[in-house]
Scaffold this active site. Sequence first.
Site: not given
Length: 466
Positions: A111-116, A139, A179, A232
Amino acid sequence: MRLPEEFKNKMIRLLGDEYADYEASLSKPMYTCLRVNTLKISVEEFLKISPFELTPVPWTKNGFYYDASIYTPSKHPFYYAGLYYLQEPSATLPAATLPIEAGDKVLDICAAPGGKSTEIACKLAGTGLLISNDISASRLKALQKNMEIFGVRNSIVTCEPPERLSAIFENYFDKIIIDAPCSGEGMFRKSSSMMTAWEQNGNDKFIQIQKSILTEVVKMLRPGGTILYSTCTFDPGEDEDQVMFLKSLDPSLKIMPIQAHEGFVPGNPEWSSVEDADPELKNTFHLFPHKVKGEGHYVSLLTSDSEEEAFSSVNRYSVKKYPGNVNEIDEFLSHLKTPFYADELEYRNDKLYLVPKDSPAMPGMRVMRRGVYLGELKKKRFEPSQSFAMLLKSEDFDNIVDFKADSIEVSKYLKGETIDLSYVEGITEPESGWVLVTVEGYPLGFAKNTNGVLKNKYLAGWRMMS
């Protein structure tokens, strides 16, 4: 940009005649975007007050391009108020693609840094439960801050390897997003260090990491649930092959169509090293920087068609309920126009928390944040937290001082300075005691008013640098 020869040869194989366009794109400026926090403000309302010229990102309803050569959104007070998140445009695709329904139990495993996680929280809109996990404690600090500034109340942040989670959460989650850690080939334009890391590690290291994560993740999906897998990177071994590996772990998983947008490149079964790869891989997508306004990404969506009855043995977390008889806390809570439900408040070691409903028990696990830390009783006084302020809307608190976004007072507040209201024109002085400081109606934090002087309580670690 000088690309590693091995990587260059691979991209020529994948892209053919388009390779020259891809290589040329790496010398062009990156695109930047902000994503509106719909927990605090609607997209329509934000566009009315936005100080930036914005253009929609096609694949997400609340994402917008801005020109970084003109604007610096990270320094605007609206950023500190949590009205938006700054994110690379292609990176908004995974959370935008995952179909969230009210009440879902969702796991963001990396999950880090939190965009999702912040976007999933927006889509849950206060319902259900979001568990945001990352194996890196360092993180997680950024993740926790982003969840707090967004005003997320229905989340738990953990720091565990996947196998520790799967030991507890078998058949538990409706939706899971992965991700995955990857070789970062899609980020070469963004960071030269990614290219250096690629030269050192290649793809094989990450292929094994991805497989280890997927092996545990499938155990945690309830029958009929949905998994989103993204990276990515461009490498089929990390992309198409991993989707096939995921399907091999759970034959009930079917690749689902994803809405295509201009420039999206379908996944290719022929790129996979798996014999007789699923032709439905064409319903996964690659993003290449010469085809879209963003960096490289890959996204796939799989849903279980199992009709088995979902069963999970996860126990409910035992809340140490706030008894409601601590005068200092009760006095502060009396200023709330919309009180919390009694069964959501937990009181432990003089600290007050807002706990998500139906929180799961997680014995022995590193739980970094369960719901929202509201504050602490110190020397017979209650000190509300920064995260408490970010949870509120201006109409939730009865003692407010509101400043304009371009005012010197907002700048002083965000820098942690004391503010003498007698020198501020057009301000109605609030009552003595705790005050919620807002910028054009959106909370920034607390202050203590004594004789017209605001003693600043903005969290030191969040303060604006001069």
